[in-house]
Write a protein that holds these residues in place. Structure first.
Motif, PDB file in Angstrom:
ATOM      1  N   TYR A   1      10.732  -9.554  10.423  1.00 52.11           N
ATOM      2  CA  TYR A   1      10.120  -8.645  11.369  1.00 52.11           C
ATOM      3  C   TYR A   1       8.750  -7.788  10.536  1.00 52.11           C
ATOM      4  N   CYS A   2       9.289  -6.976   9.375  1.00 56.12           N
ATOM      5  CA  CYS A   2       8.677  -6.299   8.633  1.00 56.12           C
ATOM      6  C   CYS A   2       7.471  -6.832   8.133  1.00 56.12           C
ATOM      7  N   ALA A   3       7.669  -8.250   7.673  1.00 58.42           N
ATOM      8  CA  ALA A   3       6.537  -8.929   7.221  1.00 58.42           C
ATOM      9  C   ALA A   3       5.369  -9.143   8.183  1.00 58.42           C
ATOM     10  N   ASN A   4       5.900  -9.665   9.458  1.00 60.27           N
ATOM     11  CA  ASN A   4       4.942  -9.513  10.634  1.00 60.27           C
ATOM     12  C   ASN A   4       4.101  -8.477  10.759  1.00 60.27           C
ATOM     13  N   ALA A   5       5.129  -7.243  10.653  1.00 55.66           N
ATOM     14  CA  ALA A   5       4.470  -6.178  11.206  1.00 55.66           C
ATOM     15  C   ALA A   5       3.518  -5.406  10.184  1.00 55.66           C
ATOM     16  N   CYS A   6       3.529  -5.883   9.003  1.00 55.76           N
ATOM     17  CA  CYS A   6       2.727  -5.289   7.860  1.00 55.76           C
ATOM     18  C   CYS A   6       1.277  -5.605   7.881  1.00 55.76           C
ATOM     19  N   PRO A   7       0.196  -5.060   8.108  1.00 58.42           N
ATOM     20  CA  PRO A   7      -1.041  -5.645   8.466  1.00 58.42           C
ATOM     21  C   PRO A   7      -1.628  -6.086   6.962  1.00 58.42           C
ATOM     22  N   TYR A   8      -0.989  -5.730   5.918  1.00 61.70           N
ATOM     23  CA  TYR A   8      -1.477  -6.114   4.653  1.00 61.70           C
ATOM     24  C   TYR A   8      -0.904  -7.353   4.061  1.00 61.70           C
ATOM     25  N   GLN A   9       0.124  -7.798   4.768  1.00 67.31           N
ATOM     26  CA  GLN A   9       0.308  -9.211   4.377  1.00 67.31           C
ATOM     27  C   GLN A   9       1.173  -9.162   2.689  1.00 67.31           C
ATOM     28  N   VAL A  10       2.007  -8.266   2.349  1.00 68.01           N
ATOM     29  CA  VAL A  10       2.228  -8.127   1.215  1.00 68.01           C
ATOM     30  C   VAL A  10       3.879  -8.234   1.061  1.00 68.01           C
ATOM     31  N   LYS A  11       4.264  -8.443   2.128  1.00 69.31           N
ATOM     32  CA  LYS A  11       5.795  -8.837   2.002  1.00 69.31           C
ATOM     33  C   LYS A  11       6.297 -10.245   2.038  1.00 69.31           C
ATOM     34  N   ASP A  12       7.307 -10.619   0.861  1.00 66.92           N
ATOM     35  CA  ASP A  12       7.443 -12.030   0.459  1.00 66.92           C
ATOM     36  C   ASP A  12       8.745 -12.264   1.091  1.00 66.92           C
ATOM     37  N   PHE A  13       9.070 -13.436   1.633  1.00 68.96           N
ATOM     38  CA  PHE A  13      10.172 -13.971   1.878  1.00 68.96           C
ATOM     39  C   PHE A  13      10.841 -15.226   0.978  1.00 68.96           C
ATOM     40  N   ASN A  14      12.261 -15.147   0.726  1.00 72.59           N
ATOM     41  CA  ASN A  14      12.855 -15.978  -0.270  1.00 72.59           C
ATOM     42  C   ASN A  14      13.249 -17.198   0.692  1.00 72.59           C
ATOM     43  N   TRP A  15      12.475 -18.124   0.633  1.00 79.40           N
ATOM     44  CA  TRP A  15      12.627 -19.331   1.614  1.00 79.40           C
ATOM     45  C   TRP A  15      13.892 -20.076   1.308  1.00 79.40           C
TER      46      TRP A  15
ATOM     47  N   GLN B   1       0.778  -1.128  -0.052  1.00 81.10           N
ATOM     48  CA  GLN B   1      -0.057  -0.030  -0.214  1.00 81.10           C
ATOM     49  C   GLN B   1       0.701   1.404   0.113  1.00 81.10           C
ATOM     50  N   GLN B   2       1.981   1.111  -0.109  1.00 83.97           N
ATOM     51  CA  GLN B   2       3.027   2.211   0.074  1.00 83.97           C
ATOM     52  C   GLN B   2       2.498   3.204   1.137  1.00 83.97           C
ATOM     53  N   CYS B   3       2.599   2.705   2.307  1.00 87.11           N
ATOM     54  CA  CYS B   3       2.160   3.629   3.359  1.00 87.11           C
ATOM     55  C   CYS B   3       2.806   4.981   3.532  1.00 87.11           C
ATOM     56  N   ASP B   4       2.151   6.093   3.885  1.00 90.63           N
ATOM     57  CA  ASP B   4       2.791   7.321   4.118  1.00 90.63           C
ATOM     58  C   ASP B   4       3.355   6.987   5.546  1.00 90.63           C
ATOM     59  N   ASN B   5       2.962   6.052   6.396  1.00 91.56           N
ATOM     60  CA  ASN B   5       3.233   5.921   7.705  1.00 91.56           C
ATOM     61  C   ASN B   5       3.537   4.296   7.819  1.00 91.56           C
ATOM     62  N   PRO B   6       4.503   3.788   7.256  1.00 88.28           N
ATOM     63  CA  PRO B   6       4.541   2.091   7.187  1.00 88.28           C
ATOM     64  C   PRO B   6       4.910   1.588   8.397  1.00 88.28           C
ATOM     65  N   PRO B   7       4.068   0.568   8.996  1.00 89.72           N
ATOM     66  CA  PRO B   7       4.360  -0.102   9.921  1.00 89.72           C
ATOM     67  C   PRO B   7       5.996  -1.095   9.815  1.00 89.72           C
ATOM     68  N   SER B   8       5.923  -1.401   8.757  1.00 88.87           N
ATOM     69  CA  SER B   8       6.982  -2.331   8.342  1.00 88.87           C
ATOM     70  C   SER B   8       8.433  -1.508   8.518  1.00 88.87           C
ATOM     71  N   VAL B   9       8.301  -0.281   8.199  1.00 90.53           N
ATOM     72  CA  VAL B   9       9.620   0.506   7.949  1.00 90.53           C
ATOM     73  C   VAL B   9      10.058   0.755   9.598  1.00 90.53           C
ATOM     74  N   LYS B  10       9.030   1.068  10.441  1.00 83.72           N
ATOM     75  CA  LYS B  10       9.271   1.276  11.921  1.00 83.72           C
ATOM     76  C   LYS B  10      10.186   0.212  12.476  1.00 83.72           C
ATOM     77  N   VAL B  11       9.865  -0.895  12.092  1.00 84.27           N
ATOM     78  CA  VAL B  11      10.307  -2.057  12.715  1.00 84.27           C
ATOM     79  C   VAL B  11      11.715  -2.786  12.178  1.00 84.27           C
ATOM     80  N   CYS B  12      11.923  -2.233  11.027  1.00 83.44           N
ATOM     81  CA  CYS B  12      13.274  -2.925  10.353  1.00 83.44           C
ATOM     82  C   CYS B  12      14.410  -2.495  11.198  1.00 83.44           C
TER      83      CYS B  12
END
Lengths: 465, 814, 244, 166
Positions: C111-125, C75-86
Motif C-alpha cells: 500500500y505504501c508503495a502505491n501511495a508514494c508519489p515518488y515511486q521509491v519503495k521496492d518490494f522483495n518479489w 524524499q524523506q517527506c515530513d508529511n509522508p503519504p506512505s506512512v499514513k496508509v501503512c
C-alpha cells in the motif's frame, strides 16, 4: 423419503423447497466435482505463490496491485447483493422479497470470505496477516486498510448473524424431517427453536434490529474499500466521489449477481412457482436505476477529471480512454451501461427472465472490468513519468481468480444442500400474514378517518408442530 | 456416474483434508524458509585500507572497507587530489568483480578442442614450466620474434615489465589493446610529442567538445566531472559553457549547455570551419600565431618552393557555407560558435574521442583550432603533461639471440616508436592471416580479450585459432581465453599491489600506489610476478633483466624515484594541500622524509604522490618539432612520409597516393578534413552506425558486474541488453517501434538488438553501445545483448590501418 | 561545523547542474545496503531494486532535444503519504524525520508503495537473499544492514546505520554529531561530481541549509504537500553555492 | 458426536501448538569446554579481557585459542578442561564455542553502543554469568523485545524502531 412427504402431506405445497436438501442427483456431483477440480487447481496455483513468493504473479514495479486487489473490490461489491438488498427490502416491507432474501444473504456471507481472502493472497507475507488487527496486534487505525479489515469483519459478523437468524425456524423444520447425524447437526443449529409466539416475537425484533444495523455497516464497507484508493494522492484515485461511487457500484453488481443466482436456482431446483418473472422484473427495475446511477457517477467522475486537466490525472485519463486500457474502459461502458440499459429500459425485454439475466451477466463482467480499470491504469502511469508500467497477469493470478469463483460457486451449491435456499417460514408467513398485513396497510393508505395505531398482529401459531 | 452421497462426502472431505494438509505443509515450508533466510551477515572487525581502482585509465584513489577479511565497500580516497573521494559506478561495483563466482580459480590447461571450454587444472609450477619450455624453444630456434604479446587494460608498471620482457626475450611484437588516443597523434603532428594532450579543463571558460564523452567514460571520468563543476560553478558570478558537437545526444551532450548535432565523422570539417571564421574575422590570437607557430602563412622551403600556409587553406577551402553542407551544422551556428569561442577568453576544443577512420585528421584540425585561439600552454588550454619522476630501471642488455630477433621487422599493428604505425590487434590478426613477413608462433594475452574488443572479432578468432600456442593471463574465461592453451589467473585488484600512472589528460603528475587489501582466496598470482618468474625460468640475460624477487620490489624501485626527486608531495587533505587548481607555477618544498622507507610507508597509507605544479611556457619541452614551434604545417609528418617513401622506393607523393588519402600535396601536411570512410554502399546500407562506450560497461570487460548490467544508461532505460538508438523519424520509415527487436546489418555481419527510438540522434544515424554480446566471460555477461564489433572491421584509417568503429548499416525488423 | 542544536533534521540537496547521471550513487547504495541485483528476466519485468535511481527524461524533437537526469530517492517527506496508509506501522517517521521501514513488521501489502508519489519503495518479489546472492558475492555484504526477507517492502533510510555509528563515536567523545560532514549516506559519499550534499536542515549554517535557501532550490512534486527533505537545485545557472 | 469433534480439535491444537512451541525453544547449548567464569573473574580478569571486542565493535567476540594460550600455554591446574584448551591449540584449531545469546537476523545490537556509550553493565543483559562455574546451557536472561524496550524506556534511550531494526 416418500414416507416423509406423505407424513408431512400438509406441507406438500413447499415440498419442492426441501427437495434439494433431501435428495441429490448425479448431476450435482458431476458439477461439484468439476468445480472442485477447478478450485483445487486454484489452490495449487496459490500454493506456488506461497512457495516462491509474489514473484510468480505479473505484479511489478510500479504496478504493485493487480488481479487480487481487483478481485477484492469486486467480491466486496458482490457482497452487497445480499444483506443490504434484503435488509432494505425487509425494512420497506416489500412483500415480494420473501423468496429471495435468503439467496441474497448467502451470497453476501460466502463472497465476503473471498473478498478478505483476496487481500490475504495479495500480501507478501500472508503469515503476518493478523498484524493488521488493531489494539491487539500492530494495526494502526489511521490506515484505510485497517478500516477495511475492521469494517469487513464487522460486516461479515453482522451478515452471518443476519443470515443465520432467519434460518433458525427453517433449521427447526429440517431437524424434524431428517434422521441420523444430520438430525443432531440441525438440532444443534436450531438453538431449541420450538416456534412459540414468544420465540417468533424475539426473532422478528432481532431481525429488524439487524436489518437496521446492517445497512450502515454495508455502506461503510464499500465506502472504506473505495477509501483505500481515495486516501492516497495518486491520480484518479484521489477522488471524493469514490465513496458513493463504489457503494452504488457495489449495489449494482450485487443485484446483478443476485439475479443470476436466482435464475440458476430457479432452473436447477425448479422453483418456477417461487421465483416468478415478477421478481426478476422488480429487480430489473432496481438494476435499471443502478445502471443509470452508475453512469451518472462515472460521467461525473470523468468529466471532473477532464475539466481539471491536471497533467498527472490526464495521463491516466487518456490511458483509460484511448491508451492501452481503452479496450477495458470501453468494454466496461458497454457492459455496465449500454447493454443493461438497452435491455432494461424496454418492458418487453426487462419482463423476461432471460432479459434480466443477460443484463446481469453483462453487469457482473462490466463491474469486474470497472474495478480493474480503477486499480491498474493509475498504477501504470505514476506521477513521475520515468517508468511506465506494464501489467499482465500470470497463470497463477488467473488460476487463483478462476479458482476463487469456482470455490465460491461450490460453497454456494453445498449451502443449498444443507439449508433451504428459500426461506420457507417467511414464504409461509407471507401467505398467512403478509396478505392480511398488506391489505391493512393499503387500507391505511386510503383516505378515511385516522384510526388509533392498531396493536401489532400477533404471529399465527406455527404451522409445523 | 451415480455417486452416492456418502461417497461424495468422503471424497469432498478427503480432498479437502488433502488440500488442507498440502496447503498447510506448503505454508509451513514457506514460513520456515522465511525464517531461515533471516540469517544475518556475519560481523567482524572493521578496517579501512587505502588502495586504488585500476578498472580504467582514470586512476582514482580508493579506500576499501573491510569486515575482518571481507571487502564490503569501495569508496573514493578523499586524499586523492584529483578525485577527492569520488569514485565512478564501475569502481563502486567492482567488488562484484573481486567476488565474482566465475573467476578462474587456478592455472588451467586446455584439454578439449579450442573453444570447447574443457580445462584441466594444474599447478603454477607446471604451468610456468610449460610456458618457459615453449618460449625457450622459440629462442633456441632463433624465432623469438614470433612471440606476440598483447596487453589489455593494465596500466603502469606491469605493461612496462612486459615490454621489458619482450626486449630481453627478443620480440619486437608487443601491442596493447587500448590503441592510441587520437589526440596523441595530433600532438605528435603539431608539437612532435606522441602523448595524449593534457587539457587544463578546470580553468577553461568555454569548452567545445567534439564528441568527447567528457562525463561518460573518457580518460579520467571522475576528474572530468569535477572539472565541469569547477568550470560552471567554480568562479563566482560566471558560469563556464560547454558545447558538445556530436551526432548523438550522449550523456555528455545532455550535460552540455548546448548540443550541436552533426553528421558522423565530420568533426574535423567543423573545427576547420570555426578556424576559418576566426581567421576571416581576425578573431584569432595573433600574438601566439606570430611568435609560436609555423606554417600559418604561405612559406618558402629550402628548395625555394612556395608552400601553402594554413591561412590560405582555411580561407580557400573551409567556407562556413561549405562546411555547413558537409557537417549538417547551420552556417550561422558555425559563425556564432566561432565568435563565442573568441570572445570568451580561454576557450578550448577537445576531441575527438575516436572511432572514425579520419580520427587523426580530426584531432589535428581541432588542435590547430586551439592554436589559433592561443589555447596552447595557457591556463584553461591544451598542455603537455609533465611526467612523473619514477626511477629508471637498469638498461636491458639483450643477448645475441634476442638482438637478432629484435632486428626483424615488426608485424603490422604491433606498437612501434613512430606514431603513424597502427597499434591494434585486429590489424595484427589480419597480418597473421595474410602471413606477413613471418607467422606468429606464440601469443601472450596479458589481460587482453581481442576476440571480443577488436572490430571484426571473427577474423581475430580465426587468427587466434591459427596461432600454435596461446597463453592468457586472465581472471575470467573470456572469449580470447577460450583459444588459450594455458590460462594463468592473475590477482584481482584489491588483492595485489599496483600503481596508477597519471590519468590521461591531467597536466601534472599523479602517481597512485595501491596496496593489497584482501588475501587472494584462489590460486592466483600477481601478473607482474608472473613475468618475473617466467624470466627467472628462462634464465640468462632474460633473467638478468629482472633483478627483483617480487612485484613489490619493482614497485618500490620505481617509486624511489619520486623520493629522490625531492619534488611534489604525498596525498593529503585538501586543507593541507590546497586544490590542485589553478595549477601552481612553483615547486614544493623538499619532502620531509628521513628515509625512503618512511616515504614509502606514507605513500602507501595515503595512496599516492602528486606534484601539482606546472610551468607555462617551457617552449623547448612542449614543442619538439623541427621548427621548435607549433607547426600548422607538420614537418614531423613530412619527414615520416619521406622516410616511408624512401623505404618503399617511391616519391612521397606516390606513397601518399597509394594510401588513398583524399588530401594531396601540401594539404596532406596541413590540418585538413578527410571524409570518413564507411564500409558499405549507401544504397544497400542507408544508415550510418556509430558505436559508443558506456560508462558502466567500458569495452565490455566489465559486463560481468550485475550491478552495472542493471543500469547501463539512464536515458535508454535498457537493462541487461543491447539497444540501437534510432531517430523516431528513421524508425517511422522502417516501421520500427520502440522496444522492437531489429537486425542491424553491415557489409561484414549482423546483430540482433532492441530498437530504442531516441529523439537525441540525427536521422540517418544509428548508434549501438559496446560491451555486450559476450559468448564467454561469466554468467552475468554470457548471452546478454550483442557485440557491435561484429559489424565492424571492414574500413580503416589508411595511414595507420586502425579499424574504424563506424560503418554503414541497414536496420530491419527482426 | 558546529554540533547540532536540538533534534537534527537530516536533509539532502542534489545539484542537478553538477549531476552527470553517472549512477555511482545508485551502485554505492546497493553495495552499502545489500540491495540485491536482478536477473535479466526480472529486470525486464520492472522488478530490479534500487533505493536511489537516476531518472532520465528526454524531451523535445531532433535537433532541439534535452535530456535531464534526476536522482530519485526516498524524499524523506515530513508529511509522508506512505506512512499514513501503512496498516501495521512498518513504515513510520522517526523523531529525526527519517522515514523508516521495519522489515519484521511489514506484511507486504505494498500500500505504501502505491501511495508514494515518488515511486521509491521496492518490494522483495523473491527470496533474493537466499539464492540470488552467490556464495562468493555474499562476502561483500554489509553486516550493518539486514538481508531483507521475501515479501516485504524496502526503502532508503538515509543510511541510518551510519548515523548511529557517527553518534556512537560522538557520544564516546562526549559531544553530539556534527551537523555536517560527520554523517553522510553512501550515495552522497560516493558522488564523483560532488552533486549531493547532506546535513542538518535545522542548523542554518550547514551547506545544505544554505542551499535550501538558494534561488535554484526546488522540491519534487512540491504541490502535493509532502514536504520532502530532499532538495533539488535547478540546472543551467550559476549560483553562490558554498565551497566544497 | 459433538464431543468427539471437540476432543479432536483440542488434540490437533495441542499437537500443532506443541510442535510450534518446541520449534521456538532454543536447543540447549553445550560448550566444548566447561569454562568457569567465576574462577577467571576471581583471578581479576575483566570480561573484556577475553571478550575483547566488547568495547569497540558491535559484537563482543568469543575468546580465540590464542587468547587462552596467553595464560594457559603451561598448565596452571590439573583440570582436564584446561587440557582441552591446549589440545585445541596443538591442533591449530579455534575453539568451537557455541553462541548462547542469539539475536534474530533483523535485530542490530551493538555492544560498543551499550558498553562504551551507555555504560551498561554486562550482567544487565547477561545475568550472573560472572558467578557461573559452568557454562549455562540456556540464556540466563530471557531477552525479548519488550525486555529491551523496558530498559530503554527506563534509561530514556531511543525507542525508535529503526534504531535496532534495519
Amino acid at each position: 423419503m416418500r414416507h416423509l412427504e406423505s407424513r408431512q402431506a400438509l406441507q406438500d405445497e413447499d415440498a419442492v423447497l426441501f427437495r434439494p436438501i433431501l435428495r441429490t442427483g448425479g448431476q450435482f456431483y458431476l458439477v461439484a466435482a468439476g468445480l472442485l477440480a477447478v478450485a483445487l487447481w486454484g489452490f495449487y496455483a496459490f500454493s506456488q505463490q506461497l512457495r516462491y513468493g509474489l514473484g510468480v504473479t505479473g505484479l511489478n514495479r510500479p504496478v504493485y496491485w493487480g488481479f487480487y486487489i481487483t478481485n477484492f473490490v469486486f467480491f466486496i461489491g458482490i457482497s452487497h447483493a445480499g444483506t443490504l438488498i434484503s435488509a432494505i427490502l425487509r425494512l420497506c416491507r416489500a412483500e415480494w422479497r420473501r423468496p429471495i432474501t435468503r439467496m441474497a444473504e448467502t451470497i453476501t456471507v460466502l463472497v465476503l470470505f473471498f473478498g478478505l481472502g483476496s487481500i490475504i493472497m495479495d500480501l507478501g507475507r500472508p503469515d503476518r496477516a493478523l498484524f493488521v488487527i488493531p489494539f491487539l496486534q500492530y494495526g494502526r487505525v489511521q490506515s484505510p486498510l485497517v478500516w477495511d479489515v475492521m469494517s469487513i469483519s464487522m460486516y461479515l459478523t453482522a451478515s452471518t448473524i443476519y443470515l443465520y437468524m432467519p434460518l433458525i425456524p427453517d433449521i427447526a423444520l429440517l431437524r424434524d424431517r431428517v434422521t441420523g447425524w444430520r438430525r443432531g447437526f440441525y438440532r444443534a443449529l436450531s438453538l431449541g427453536w420450538t416456534g412459540s409466539p414468544r420465540q417468533h416475537r424475539h426473532l422478528e425484533i432481532a431481525i429488524a434490529i439487524m436489518a437496521v444495523l446492517v445497512i450502515p455497516i454495508a455502506v461503510s464497507v464499500h465506502t472504506v474499500v473505495s477509501w483505500v484508493f481515495a486516501m492516497t494522492i495518486q491520480p484518479m484515485w484521489h477522488s471524493t466521489i469514490f465513496g458513493p461511487y463504489f457503494v452504488a457500484g457495489a449495489i449494482f453488481s450485487g443485484i446483478a449477481a443476485l439475479i443470476i443466482t436466482m435464475a440458476l436456482i430457479r432452473k436447477v431446483y425448479h422453483l418456477e412457482d417461487y421465483l416468478k418473472p415478477l421478481h426478476f422484473n422488480y429487480l430489473g427495475i432496481l438494476l435499471l436505476v443502478m445502471t443509470m446511477l452508475w453512469f451518472y457517477f462515472t460521467f461525473a467522475e470523468y468529466i471532473t477529471t477532464y475539466y481539471g486537466s491536471a497533467p498527472d490525472e490526464m495521463a491516466v485519463f487518456w490511458e483509460k480512454l484511448t491508451g492501452r486500457y481503452a479496450t477495458f474502459f470501453w468494454a466496461m461502458v458497454l457492459f455496465d451501461f449500454v447493454i443493461p440499459f438497452t435491455i432494461l429500459a424496454y418492458n418487453r425485454t426487462r419482463r423476461t427472465i432471460s432479459g434480466t439475466v443477460v443484463a446481469s451477466l453483462s453487469v457482473v463482467i462490466g463491474m469486474w472490468l470497472e474495478r480493474f480499470t480503477i486499480v491498474v491504469p493509475t498504477l501504470v502511469n505514476p506521477r513521475l513519468p520515468w517508468s511506465r508500467g506494464v501489467y499482465f497477469p500470470t497463470w497463477v493470478e488467473i488460476s487463483v481468480t478462476v479458482g476463487a469463483f469456482a470455490t465460491f460457486t461450490l460453497l454456494y451449491m453445498l449451502f443449498t444442500k444443507f439449508f433451504p435456499i428459500v426461506s420457507i417460514w417467511e414464504v409461509r408467513e407471507g401467505r398467512e400474514r403478509g396478505l392480511r398485513e398488506v391489505e391493512e396497510r393499503i387500507r391505511e393508505y386510503l383516505p378515511g378517518p385516522a384510526r388509533p395505531e392498531k396493536a401489532r398482529v400477533s404471529p399465527e401459531p406455527p404451522l409445523v408442530r | 456416474m451415480e455417486l452416492s452421497r456418502r461417497g461424495f462426502m468422503k471424497l469432498t472431505v478427503l480432498s479437502g483434508a488433502g488440500a488442507a494438509a498440502g496447503y498447510g505443509g506448503v505454508a509451513l515450508g514457506n514460513l520456515t524458509e522465511a525464517a531461515s533466510q533471516d540469517d544475518r551477515v556475519p560481523g567482524g572487525v572493521e578496517r579501512w585500507v587505502t588502495t586504488g581502482c585500476d578498472l580504467c585509465s582514470g586512476g582514482c584513489g580508493a579506500r576499501v572497507r573491510l569486515i575482518d577479511t571481507r571487502a564490503v565497500l569501495l569508496e573514493g580516497n578523499p586524499l586523492h587530489p584529483v578525485t577527492r573521494g569520488g569514485l565512478c559506478p564501475v569502481g563502486q561495483a567492482s567488488l562484484q568483480l573481486l567476488y565474482n563466482p566465475d573467476r578462474v580459480k587456478g592455472p588451467m590447461k586446455r584439454v578439449g578442442a579450442r573453444g570447447a571450454g574443457q580445462w584441466e587444472p594444474l599447478t603454477w609450477e607446471e604451468a610456468l614450466r610449460t610456458l618457459a619450455d615453449r618460449l625457450r624453444g622459440l629462442r633456441e630456434q632463433g624465432e623469438a620474434h614470433t612471440l606476440v604479446a598483447l596487453t589489455g587494460r593494465a596500466r603502469g608498471i606491469v605493461p612496462d615489465l612486459l615490454r621489458r620482457f619482450a626486449r630481453a626475450f627478443g620480440t619486437p611484437n608487443v601491442t596493447d589493446a587500448s590503441g592510441d588516443d587520437p589526440s596523441s597523434q595530433a600532438l605528435w603532428l603539431t608539437q612532435g610529442i606522441g602523448a595524449p594532450i593534457a587539457y587544463d579543463l578546470e580553468n577553461a571558460k568555454y569548452i567545445v567538445s567534439f564528441g568527447v564523452p567528457l562525463v561518460d567514460g573518457w580518460w579520467a571520468p571522475v576528474r572530468q566531472m569535477r572539472a565541469l563543476v569547477q568550470v560552471r560553478q567554480g568562479t563566482p558570478g560566471r558560469r563556464g559553457k560547454l558545447v558538445q558537437v556530436e551526432p548523438r545526444l550522449s550523456p555528455s551532450a545532455a550535460k552540455a549547455d548546448e548540443w550541436i548535432p552533426m553528421n558522423p565523422g565530420t568533426e574535423g570539417a567543423l573545427a576547420l570551419g570555426l578556424a576559418h571564421v576566426l581567421v576571416a574575422e581576425g578573431l584569432f590570437d595573433r600574438r601566439f600565431v606570430a611568435e609560436r607557430t609555423f606554417g600559418f602563412e604561405d612559406w618558402v622551403d629550402e628548395s625555394g618552393r612556395t608552400n601553402t600556409g594554413f591561412r590560405s587553406l582555411l580561407i580557400k577551402e573551409y567556407l562556413p557555407s561549405k562546411v555547413a553542407k558537409v557537417t549538417g551544422v547551420p552556417e550561422e551556428t558555425i559563425r556564432r560558435l566561432a565568435r563565442e569561442l573568441a570572445a570568451s577568453g580561454p576557450g578550448v576544443a577537445l576531441g575527438p574521442a575516436g572511432g572514425q577512420s579520419n580520427d587523426r585528421e580530426t584531432a589535428w584540425a581541432i588542435h590547430a583550432l586551439n592554436a589559433l585561439m592561443g589555447a596552447i600552454e595557457r591556463p584553461g588550454g591544451a598542455l603537455v603533461a609533465r611526467t612523473a619522476p619514477l626511477a629508471q630501471w637498469p638498461e636491458v642488455r639483450p643477448d645475441e639471440t634476442a638482438r637478432r630477433s629484435l632486428a626483424m621487422p615488426k608485424l603490422p599493428g604491433a606498437r612501434g616508436d613512430e606514431p603513424l604505425a597502427g597499434n591494434s590487434f585486429a590489424l595484427l590478426a589480419d597480418a597473421l592471416r595474410s602471413g606477413a613477413a613471418y607467422r606468429a608462433k606464440a601469443l601472450l594475452l596479458w589481460g587482453a580479450n581481442p576476440a571480443f574488443t577488436e572490430p571484426g572479432p571473427g577474423r581475430v578468432r580465426q587468427a587466434l585459432s591459427e596461432i600454435p600456442f596461446v597463453v592468457s593471463v586472465s581472471s575470467f574465461l573470456d572469449e580470447s581465453t577460450q583459444y588459450a592453451d594455458l590460462v594463468l589467473p592473475g590477482h584481482m585488484f584489491l588483492e595485489a599491489w599496483h600503481d596508477d600512472p597519471p590519468p590521461a589528460g591531467v597536466p601534472y603528475p599523479v602517481v597512485g600506489v595501491a596496496q593489497p587489501a584482501v588475501e587472494p582466496p584462489y590460486q592466483t598470482r600477481h601478473a607482474g610476478a608472473v613475468i618475473l618468474s617466467l624470466a627467472q625460468a628462462l634464465g640468462g640475460r632474460v633473467a638478468e633483466a629482472f633483478p627483483w624477487k617480487e612485484f613489490k620490489d619493482v614497485l618500490m624501485a620505481s617509486m624511489e624515484g619520486l623520493y629522490r626527486s625531492r619534488r611534489g608531495m604525498i596525498f593529503a587533505k585538501q586543507e593541507e594541500s590546497g586544490p590542485p587548481r589553478p595549477l601552481r607555477e612553483w615547486e614544493w618544498a623538499p619532502l620531509p622524509y628521513k628515509s625512503f622507507k618512511e616515504f614509502w610507508e606514507d605513500l602507501v597509507n595515503k595512496g599516492g604522490w602528486i606534484d601539482p605544479s606546472y610551468r607555462y611556457g617551457e617552449w623547448t619541452r612542449v614543442f619538439q618539432t623541427p621548427s621548435g614551434k607549433f607547426e600548422f604545417y607538420s614537418r614531423t609528418l613530412r619527414r615520416a612520409v619521406e622516410a616511408r617513401a624512401r623505404a618503399q622506393g617511391k616519391t612521397p607523393e606516390e606513397s601518399l597516393a597509394a594510401l588513398g588519402l583524399a588530401a594531396s600535396k601540401d594539404q596532406a601536411f596541413l590540418p585538413h578534413y578527410e571524409p570518413p570512410r564507411l564500409a558499405g554502399d549507401e544504397g544497400s546500407y542507408p544508415l550510418t552506425l556509430v558505436t559508443f562506450q558506456l560508462l558502466t560497461l567500458g569495452d565490455g570487460s566489465l559486463a560481468d558486474l550485475p550491478f552495472l548490467q542493471e543500469r547501463l544508461a539512464p536515458h535508454a532505460n535498457v537493462q541487461w541488453g543491447t539497444w540501437v538508438e534510432i531517430n523516431p523519424k528513421t524508425a517511422g520509415t522502417l516501421g520500427v517501434h520502440d522496444g522492437d527487436w531489429v537486425w542491424v546489418e553491415s557489409s561484414v555481419g549482423k546483430v540482433k538488438v532492441r530498437a530504442r527510438l531516441y529523439p537525441g540522434i540525427a536521422p540517418g544515424v544509428a548508434a549501438i553501445p559496446m560491451g555486450q554480446g559476450h559468448t564467454a566471460l561469466g554468467r552475468y555477461a554470457r548471452g546478454v545483448g550483442a557485440n557491435p564489433m561484429e559489424l565492424l572491421g571492414a574500413e580503416r584509417d589508411p595511414l595507420s590501418g586502425t579499424p574504424a568503429l563506424a560503418t554503414r548499416v541497414k536496420v530491419s525488423k527482426a | 561545523m558546529a554540533e547540532a542544536k536540538g533534534t537534527p533534521r537530516w536533509g539532502m540537496a542534489i545539484d542537478l547542474d553538477r549531476c552527470t547521471g553517472c549512477q555511482a550513487c545508485v551502485v554505492a547504495c546497493k553495495q552499502e545496503n545489500n540491495v540485491p541485483f536482478s536477473s535479466p528476466e526480472e529486470a525486464a519485468y520492472g522488478r530490479e531494486m534500487a533505493w536511489i535511481r537516476v531518472m532520465a527524461i528526454t524531451e523535445g524533437e531532433y535537433p532541439k532535444v534535452k535530456t535531464r537526469y534526476l536522482p530519485m530517492l526516498c524524499q524523506q517527506c515530513d508529511n509522508p503519504p506512505s506512512v499514513k496508509v501503512c496498516p501495521t506501522g512498518a513504515t513510520y517517521k522517526n523523531p529525526e524525520g527519517i522515514v523508516g521501514q521495519i522489515y519484521p513488521r511489514c506484511i507486504g501489502c505494498r500500500y505504501c508503495a502505491n501511495a508514494c508519489p515518488y515511486q521509491v519503495k521496492d518490494f522483495n518479489w523473491y527470496n533474493w537473499s537466499g539464492f540470488r546472492w552467490p556464495q562468493e558475492m555474499r562476502q561483500s555484504l554489509n553486516p550493518d544492514v539486514s538481508l531483507r526477507p521475501r515479501g516485504v517492502i524496502e526503502k532508503c533510510t538515509f543510511c541510518h546505520h551510519r548515523l548511529q555509528k557517527a553518534r556512537d563515536q560522538a557520544a564516546i567523545e562526549g559531544r553530539k554529531v556534527k551537523s555536517e560532514g560527520e554523517y553522510v549516506p553512501a550515495c552522497v559519499q560516493s558522488c564523483p561530481a560532488q552533486a549531493m550534499f547532506f546535513g542538518d536542515l535545522n542548523d542554518p549554517e550547514t551547506t545544505i541549509a544554505k542551499l535550501a535557501r538558494s534561488s535554484r532550490a526546488f522540491k519534487m512534486l512540491d504541490e502535493l504537500g509532502t514536504e520532502p527533505k530532499v532538495i533539488y537545485l535547478k540546472e543551467g545557472e550559476w549560483s553562490a553555492t558554498p565551497r566544497e | 458426536m459433538l464431543r468427539g469433534v471437540v476432543i479432536g480439535v483440542v488434540a490437533v491444537i495441542v499437537v500443532v501448538g506443541g510442535v510450534l512451541f518446541a520449534q521456538r525453544l532454543e536447543p540447549a547449548v553445550r560448550q566444548p569446554i566447561q569454562f568457569n567464569h567465576a574462577k577467571h573473574i576471581a583471578q581479576g580478569l575483566e570480561c573484556a579481557a577475553c571478550h575483547q571486542y566488547v568495547k569497540e565493535q558491535t559484537f563482543a567476540g568469543l575468546p580465540t585459542v590464542e587468547t587462552c594460550m596467553m595464560c594457559h600455554s603451561a598448565p596452571q591446574t590439573k583440570s582436564p578442561e584446561e587440557e582441552k584448551v591446549r589440545q585445541f591449540a596443538e591442533k591449530g584449531q579455534g575453539i568451537p564455542w557455541q553462541r548462547l545469546y542469539r539475536m534474530p537476523g533483523h535485530v542490530f545490537f551493538s555492544h560498543r553502543r551499550h558498553v562504551s556509550v551507555a555504560k551498561v553493565e554486562c550482567q544487565t543483559c547477561h545475568g550472573a554469568m560472572a558467578q557461573a562455574t559452568t557454562p549455562p546451557s540456556r540464556p540466563l536472561v530471557n531477552q525479548s523485545m519488550s525486555w529491551c524496550l523496558a530498559c530503554h524506556e527506563k534509561r530514556q534511550a531511543s525507542v525508535d524502531c529503526v534504531a535496532c531494526h534495519k
